[in-house]
Design a protein around this motif. Sequence first.
Motif, short mmCIF file in Angstrom:
data_model
loop_
_atom_site.label_atom_id
_atom_site.label_comp_id
_atom_site.label_asym_id
_atom_site.label_seq_id
_atom_site.Cartn_x
_atom_site.Cartn_y
_atom_site.Cartn_z
N GLU A 214 0.81 -1.23 0.00
CA GLU A 214 0.00 0.00 0.00
C GLU A 214 0.84 1.27 0.00
OE1 GLU A 214 -3.47 0.08 2.49
OE2 GLU A 214 -3.36 -2.07 2.80
N ALA A 215 2.14 1.16 -0.18
CA ALA A 215 3.01 2.34 -0.23
C ALA A 215 2.77 3.12 -1.52
CB ALA A 215 4.47 1.91 -0.14
N HIS A 216 3.18 4.39 -1.51
CA HIS A 216 3.18 5.16 -2.75
C HIS A 216 4.34 4.73 -3.66
CE1 HIS A 216 1.14 8.26 -0.03
NE2 HIS A 216 0.24 7.92 -0.92
N ARG A 217 5.48 4.42 -3.01
CA ARG A 217 6.68 4.07 -3.78
C ARG A 217 7.48 3.03 -3.02
NH1 ARG A 217 11.79 7.74 -4.73
NH2 ARG A 217 10.76 8.97 -3.10
N VAL A 218 8.10 2.12 -3.76
CA VAL A 218 8.96 1.09 -3.18
C VAL A 218 10.36 1.26 -3.75
CG1 VAL A 218 9.40 -1.39 -2.96
CG2 VAL A 218 7.05 -0.53 -2.91
N LEU A 226 20.77 1.66 -4.46
CA LEU A 226 19.39 1.58 -4.91
C LEU A 226 19.38 0.93 -6.29
CD1 LEU A 226 18.97 3.49 -2.54
CD2 LEU A 226 17.52 4.91 -3.99
N VAL A 227 18.73 -0.22 -6.41
CA VAL A 227 18.78 -0.96 -7.67
C VAL A 227 17.45 -0.98 -8.40
CG1 VAL A 227 20.71 -2.40 -6.93
CG2 VAL A 227 18.36 -3.17 -6.49
N MET A 228 16.39 -0.55 -7.73
CA MET A 228 15.07 -0.59 -8.35
C MET A 228 14.14 0.33 -7.58
SD MET A 228 12.82 -4.10 -8.98
CE MET A 228 14.31 -5.06 -9.23
N GLN A 229 13.25 1.02 -8.25
CA GLN A 229 12.22 1.78 -7.54
C GLN A 229 11.04 2.03 -8.45
OE1 GLN A 229 12.87 6.04 -6.60
NE2 GLN A 229 14.91 5.82 -7.50
N GLY A 230 9.89 2.27 -7.84
CA GLY A 230 8.67 2.51 -8.59
C GLY A 230 7.48 2.30 -7.68
N THR A 231 6.28 2.32 -8.26
CA THR A 231 5.10 2.00 -7.47
C THR A 231 5.17 0.52 -7.10
OG1 THR A 231 3.79 1.32 -9.38
CG2 THR A 231 3.75 3.68 -8.80
N PRO A 232 4.40 0.08 -6.09
CA PRO A 232 4.39 -1.34 -5.76
C PRO A 232 4.07 -2.23 -6.96
CG PRO A 232 3.34 -0.11 -4.00
CD PRO A 232 3.61 0.88 -5.10
N ARG A 233 3.14 -1.81 -7.79
CA ARG A 233 2.79 -2.62 -8.97
C ARG A 233 3.98 -2.73 -9.93
NH1 ARG A 233 -2.34 -3.98 -8.73
NH2 ARG A 233 -3.79 -2.59 -7.67
N GLU A 234 4.66 -1.61 -10.13
CA GLU A 234 5.80 -1.62 -11.05
C GLU A 234 6.93 -2.49 -10.53
OE1 GLU A 234 5.19 2.93 -12.82
OE2 GLU A 234 6.51 2.56 -11.12
#
Length: 287
Positions: A214-218, A226-234
Amino acid sequence: MEMNQQKPIIEVKGLTFEYRSHDEADLIALKEVTLNVSKGEHLVVIGHNGSGKSTLAKHLNALLLPTAGTVLVAGMDTKKQELLWEIRQTAGMVFQNPDNQIVATIVEEDVAFGPENLGIDPAEIGIRVTNALHRVDMSDYRHKAPHLLSGGQKQRIAIAGVIAMKPACIIFDEPTAMLDPSGRREVVNAIRNLNREEGITVIHITHFMEEAVEAHRVVVMEDGQLVMQGTPREVFARVDELKALGLDVPQMTDLAAELRSEGIDLPEDVLTVEEMVNHLCQLKSKN
């Protein structure tokens, strides 16, 4: 929730941190990490043990100071000693073990401890304690002894103690790691409500993937970067990449990937049981 477009509340610029040792080679725990956190954002940081996520958390309220690079909290440089108290009032922190944060023998006295040390007027402290306990759904326990509470209840008291200092941002460093499933749910719900209902910026470090849904961003960390980031779905749609990093994905995302491999037409970004049920019902109605 739409993110506030003002200046970020947290700015991490080229952060490198080395654990120094006289006997062994220095351990580089963070390597040129750059990250901004918006006001009102709910950011989750995931990564396996040793990835650097807890080291990053401790930089966000000046428990650790950069070897190189800069961390700004509401524009304040964490390396400036004279700003330390103001930085920690702005960015509060909740740790893994609530027993390490509870200092009083009565719940309301524990919640009042932080504001008292800030020199807040006693009448104002009373109001803050009442509000903080209400916000974590612990008002009925204000006269109880903390050692009689469950792990989840203790952690919510620790959170109330931070809330009573009125921070704009709270950093949660694996706050559910020592709790049972029931306690985890209590604490995760409290964190979500603080962000959604109170507008407090939340930075949540965890190794439980379901807590990131349920986060805005992971943000995903590996080997101090930092190797990856985006919305939880992404992020969680990248199942194979996450597993290659030794990370799990939410159970329903994993199940969807298994079912797709069996030829069942499901999307990659299923996150929750409700979404899985809806997609399966739609498939059944088509057939």
